[in-house]
Design a protein around this motif. Sequence first.
Motif, PDB file in Angstrom:
ATOM      1  N   ASN A  63     -47.623 -31.022   7.113  1.00  9.75           N
ATOM      2  CA  ASN A  63     -47.818 -29.568   7.076  1.00  9.75           C
ATOM      3  C   ASN A  63     -46.586 -28.796   7.519  1.00  9.75           C
ATOM      4  N   ASN A  64     -45.582 -29.506   7.988  1.00 14.25           N
ATOM      5  CA  ASN A  64     -44.379 -28.847   8.499  1.00 14.25           C
ATOM      6  C   ASN A  64     -43.162 -29.703   8.174  1.00 14.25           C
ATOM      7  N   THR A  65     -42.895 -29.849   6.882  1.00 12.66           N
ATOM      8  CA  THR A  65     -41.781 -30.690   6.445  1.00 12.66           C
ATOM      9  C   THR A  65     -41.070 -30.023   5.285  1.00 12.66           C
ATOM     10  N   THR A  66     -40.058 -30.686   4.774  1.00 14.71           N
ATOM     11  CA  THR A  66     -39.283 -30.176   3.641  1.00 14.71           C
ATOM     12  C   THR A  66     -39.204 -31.247   2.559  1.00 14.71           C
ATOM     13  N   ALA A  67     -38.859 -30.819   1.356  1.00 11.20           N
ATOM     14  CA  ALA A  67     -38.687 -31.778   0.257  1.00 11.20           C
ATOM     15  C   ALA A  67     -37.564 -32.753   0.583  1.00 11.20           C
ATOM     16  N   GLU A  68     -36.520 -32.261   1.224  1.00  8.76           N
ATOM     17  CA  GLU A  68     -35.387 -33.112   1.563  1.00  8.76           C
ATOM     18  C   GLU A  68     -35.807 -34.226   2.514  1.00  8.76           C
ATOM     19  N   GLU A  69     -36.653 -33.912   3.499  1.00  9.97           N
ATOM     20  CA  GLU A  69     -37.118 -34.922   4.439  1.00  9.97           C
ATOM     21  C   GLU A  69     -38.017 -35.940   3.749  1.00  9.97           C
ATOM     22  N   LEU A  70     -38.918 -35.475   2.891  1.00  4.90           N
ATOM     23  CA  LEU A  70     -39.832 -36.395   2.199  1.00  4.90           C
ATOM     24  C   LEU A  70     -39.096 -37.297   1.221  1.00  4.90           C
ATOM     25  N   LYS A  71     -37.973 -36.850   0.686  1.00  4.52           N
ATOM     26  CA  LYS A  71     -37.215 -37.687  -0.241  1.00  4.52           C
ATOM     27  C   LYS A  71     -36.629 -38.914   0.444  1.00  4.52           C
ATOM     28  N   THR A  72     -36.521 -38.884   1.779  1.00  2.24           N
ATOM     29  CA  THR A  72     -36.038 -40.075   2.480  1.00  2.24           C
ATOM     30  C   THR A  72     -37.063 -41.202   2.430  1.00  2.24           C
ATOM     31  N   LEU A  73     -38.333 -40.865   2.149  1.00  6.26           N
ATOM     32  CA  LEU A  73     -39.352 -41.890   1.893  1.00  6.26           C
ATOM     33  C   LEU A  73     -39.259 -42.256   0.420  1.00  6.26           C
ATOM     34  N   VAL A  74     -38.502 -43.288   0.115  1.00  4.33           N
ATOM     35  CA  VAL A  74     -38.070 -43.542  -1.256  1.00  4.33           C
ATOM     36  C   VAL A  74     -39.214 -43.888  -2.201  1.00  4.33           C
ATOM     37  N   PHE A  75     -40.397 -44.198  -1.674  1.00  4.77           N
ATOM     38  CA  PHE A  75     -41.523 -44.535  -2.546  1.00  4.77           C
ATOM     39  C   PHE A  75     -42.228 -43.290  -3.073  1.00  4.77           C
ATOM     40  N   LEU A  76     -41.911 -42.096  -2.562  1.00  4.74           N
ATOM     41  CA  LEU A  76     -42.483 -40.863  -3.084  1.00  4.74           C
ATOM     42  C   LEU A  76     -41.614 -40.344  -4.219  1.00  4.74           C
ATOM     43  N   SER A  77     -42.223 -40.074  -5.368  1.00  6.93           N
ATOM     44  CA  SER A  77     -41.472 -39.535  -6.499  1.00  6.93           C
ATOM     45  C   SER A  77     -41.297 -38.034  -6.322  1.00  6.93           C
ATOM     46  N   PRO A  78     -40.298 -37.435  -6.945  1.00  9.62           N
ATOM     47  CA  PRO A  78     -40.132 -35.978  -6.869  1.00  9.62           C
ATOM     48  C   PRO A  78     -41.355 -35.216  -7.339  1.00  9.62           C
ATOM     49  N   LEU A  79     -42.077 -35.739  -8.344  1.00 10.97           N
ATOM     50  CA  LEU A  79     -43.278 -35.060  -8.829  1.00 10.97           C
ATOM     51  C   LEU A  79     -44.383 -35.096  -7.777  1.00 10.97           C
ATOM     52  N   GLN A  80     -44.522 -36.210  -7.086  1.00 10.58           N
ATOM     53  CA  GLN A  80     -45.510 -36.285  -6.010  1.00 10.58           C
ATOM     54  C   GLN A  80     -45.181 -35.296  -4.894  1.00 10.58           C
ATOM     55  N   ILE A  81     -43.907 -35.193  -4.531  1.00  9.80           N
ATOM     56  CA  ILE A  81     -43.498 -34.259  -3.475  1.00  9.80           C
ATOM     57  C   ILE A  81     -43.789 -32.822  -3.896  1.00  9.80           C
ATOM     58  N   SER A  82     -43.459 -32.477  -5.127  1.00  9.94           N
ATOM     59  CA  SER A  82     -43.729 -31.124  -5.618  1.00  9.94           C
ATOM     60  C   SER A  82     -45.230 -30.834  -5.642  1.00  9.94           C
ATOM     61  N   ASN A  83     -46.025 -31.818  -6.049  1.00  9.73           N
ATOM     62  CA  ASN A  83     -47.474 -31.624  -6.093  1.00  9.73           C
ATOM     63  C   ASN A  83     -48.058 -31.427  -4.701  1.00  9.73           C
ATOM     64  N   LEU A  84     -47.491 -32.099  -3.710  1.00 15.17           N
ATOM     65  CA  LEU A  84     -47.959 -31.929  -2.331  1.00 15.17           C
ATOM     66  C   LEU A  84     -47.741 -30.491  -1.863  1.00 15.17           C
ATOM     67  N   PHE A  85     -46.536 -29.957  -2.089  1.00 16.45           N
ATOM     68  CA  PHE A  85     -46.248 -28.587  -1.653  1.00 16.45           C
ATOM     69  C   PHE A  85     -47.076 -27.565  -2.441  1.00 16.45           C
ATOM     70  N   GLU A  86     -47.319 -27.842  -3.710  1.00 13.32           N
ATOM     71  CA  GLU A  86     -48.134 -26.926  -4.511  1.00 13.32           C
ATOM     72  C   GLU A  86     -49.577 -26.930  -4.008  1.00 13.32           C
ATOM     73  N   HIS A  87     -50.074 -28.078  -3.623  1.00 12.36           N
ATOM     74  CA  HIS A  87     -51.438 -28.172  -3.085  1.00 12.36           C
ATOM     75  C   HIS A  87     -51.551 -27.376  -1.782  1.00 12.36           C
ATOM     76  N   ILE A  88     -50.563 -27.501  -0.906  1.00 10.47           N
ATOM     77  CA  ILE A  88     -50.594 -26.766   0.362  1.00 10.47           C
ATOM     78  C   ILE A  88     -50.472 -25.270   0.110  1.00 10.47           C
ATOM     79  N   ARG A  89     -49.642 -24.889  -0.868  1.00 14.22           N
ATOM     80  CA  ARG A  89     -49.472 -23.466  -1.174  1.00 14.22           C
ATOM     81  C   ARG A  89     -50.784 -22.846  -1.653  1.00 14.22           C
ATOM     82  N   LYS A  90     -51.535 -23.573  -2.467  1.00 10.43           N
ATOM     83  CA  LYS A  90     -52.770 -23.035  -3.036  1.00 10.43           C
ATOM     84  C   LYS A  90     -53.961 -23.142  -2.091  1.00 10.43           C
TER      85      LYS A  90
END
Length: 679
Positions: A63-90
Motif C-alpha cells: 500500500n506504500n510502494t513504487t513501481a521501481e521498488e516492485l520491479k526489484t522483485l524480478v518475478f513480477l511482470s510490468p503488467l502485474q505491477i501496473s494492474n496492482l496500482f490500478e486496483h488500489i487506485r480504483k
Amino acid sequence: MRFRLLVLFALLLIGFAAKAQTQEDQLIKDLIESIAENLPEDYDLSELQDRLTYYRKHPINLNNTTAEELKTLVFLSPLQISNLFEHIRKNGKLIDLLELQSIPEFDIQTIQRLLPFATLEQSAMVDKITAANLLKYGNNDLILRYGRVIEKSKGYTDLPGSKYLGTPDRYLFRYRYTYSNRVSASLVFEKDAGEHFFRGPKQKPFDFLSGHIAFLNTGRFKKIVLGDYTMQFGQALTLWSGFAFGKSPDVTGVAKRDVGLRPYTSANEFAFLRGAAMTVNIAKNIDFSPFVSHRKLDASMTTIDGVNMVSTINETGLHRTQSEINNKNNLEQTVYGGVLQYRTSALSIGAVAYHTSFNRTFTPGTGLYRIHNFTGKELTNVGAHYSYTYKNFYFFGEFGKSLDAGLAYVNGALVSLSSTVSAVLLHRNYQKNYHNFFNQATAEASEAFNEKGFYAGLNINPSKVWSIQVYGDYFKFPWLRFRVDAPSDGYEFLGQVTYSPTKTFRAILRYKTEVKQQNTNLTVPFNYLDEVKRENYRAEVKWAVGKSFGFQNRVEVVQFRKGDAKAEFGYLAYQDVSYSPLSSRLSGNIRVAYFNTASYDSRIYAYEDDVLYNFTFGLYNGKGLRGYANLKYRLAKRIDLWGRYALYNYDNVETVGSGLDEINGKMKSEMRIQLRYQF
C-alpha cells in the motif's frame, strides 16, 4: 576413494543435519536458478540474492510502494505491477493480501512467490537520520570467505613462460550497512585464485576494492550515491549496468524491469560505474538523474604506427599472469550525463544522454567482422524509452543512437488474453554500427548490435496445478560475426510444462532447441556456413517427505549437430538431497551426479547450491561423477558458518583441465568456508 568419502560425508550429513532452507529460502533458490540458466557461467548473481534476502527480512508494504521498488522483485511482470496500482487506485488500499487473487494477471504461483516479500503493515522502524538512530537501528552484515582448488594446477609450477604469479587461494571480505530504507553503505575486497593477495603489482592494497555510501528518500533527493553504483533505465538499450536477464521460461522477462539508480554491492569487477549520482524530483512526476563516473579498466593493447591502441576491453577482472597484470588499468574511462523521466501510474517516458571518453584510442582490429566496431576516443549516446498500460495491454520500448554512428530500437507488448493466458511480443533492430558500452538489451548475441529479431511468448495457466510456457525467437545478423563469415540467421524455441499439485511436489518437462549458422569445419577454399543445431530435453522432479526431507531429481539430454556431421549427445543425471528438521543449528544439502558428453559441444551446465552470495554453474563435460556437499552451522544467534566441498571424478583421463589450469590425474576438488556476522 575421495569421491566415496564425499558420499559417506553426505550420508552422515543427512543423518545429523538439521534446519536448512525455509520455504522462502527455497523460493529464492528457485528464482535464481531459473534466471541463472540463461546467463554466462561466470555471472555474479549476488546483487539479485541480496535484494531478495533484504525484502524477505524487510517486506515491501504494497500500500506504500513504487513501481521501481516492485520491479526489484524480478518475478513480477510490468503488467502485474501496473494492474496492482490500478486496483488500489480504483478500490483503495488493500485490506488483506488475499485480495491479490482478484487482480488481473495475479495467478496462484505469482501470489505464492510474492507473499514472503510483501506486507500490508506499516513499518514501525524509526527512519529519521540521526547519529543515534544510525547506531541503534542500523543493520550490519559482515561476510568473510575463503576457498581454493585443492590440487595443484600447471599454472602454479615453476614454468619458464606464462604462469600464475599469485597463490591459488580465493578471499572475499564484504561489509554491508543498511538503515531502514534511508541509508546504505558497503565495502568489498576480493582476491581471485592466481592473484597476489596484498600489495601486488598495480594493487592498492587489494586486487579489487569496491564501496559506496547512499542516502535515500531525503525530500526531493530520492537517491544520492557516492562510490560505486549502477544505472538501469528503459529496455537496457541506452544505459544499463549491473544485473540484467532476458530470454527464460518466464517469457515476460524480455520486458526489462528498470530500477534506475542503485548502489553497487557485488564483487563483479566490471559491471558498475564509479563516482557520484543522484535522482532528484524537479517537478510533479518528473525526476532527473545526473551522474558522473571515472574508472580504470583492463584492456588489451596493440601497436599501430608506434602508437598503443585499444583492441579489446577485458571484463574478467582476473590478474594472475604477467600479461593480465600488464593489461590491468590500461584504460581510463570517464562518463557523464543524465536521465530525465516523467512517470504516472500508467505512463512512463524517459530521455537519456551521456558522453563517454577514454584516454586511449580504440582500433577495430584485423578481422573483417570487426570493421564496424567502435573506433576513436569519444562516444556520445542518446536514447528515449517508454512504457504505457492500457486496460490489459502493457506497451514498452526504447530507441538508442550513438552519435555519428548507428541506431537501435526495441518495441514490445505484454497482453492479458484471458484470466489464464498472457502473451508477449517483441521486435528489435540493432544496426551493425550501433556503439554503446552500457547496453544489455534483449538479444541473441552477448551484445545488442548487428541483430534483428522477433520474439513471441505465451504463459498459460489452465488450472491451479498446471502451467505452460512457450516462446519462439527468430534472429538475423546482417553483418559478419566471429567464426561466421557471412550474414546469418537462426531461431530458438522453448516449451515447458510444470505440474504442482501441492506445495511440496513439482514436476517439470522442458524442450529447447536452437539453430544457428557457423563457418564449416571442413578445409575449403572459401568458408561457407553450416547449420548448427542444439537440442535440450529435461525432466525434473522436486518433492518432499514430511517436513524434513527434500529431494530434487533431474535428467537432461543434449543433442548437438553441425552440418552433415553425425549428431553427438550429452547426458546428465543428478540427485539432490536436503534435510531440514524444525529446529537445529546444523543444516546442509548434497548432490551426486553422473555425466557423459561426447565433446565440449554437447556440454551441460547446471546451477549448484553454494554458500550464501556465491554462485556456482557446474560444467558437466566429458565422462564421470560430480558431487558436492554444503554445510551450514549457526555458531550463535547472529553468527553463521558455511562449508562446501565439491569434486569432479573423470573416467579414463590422465589430466583434468587445459592450459595453466591443467591438473595431473583424474580428479579436481575444491573447498570453501564462509563466516557471516550480523549485528
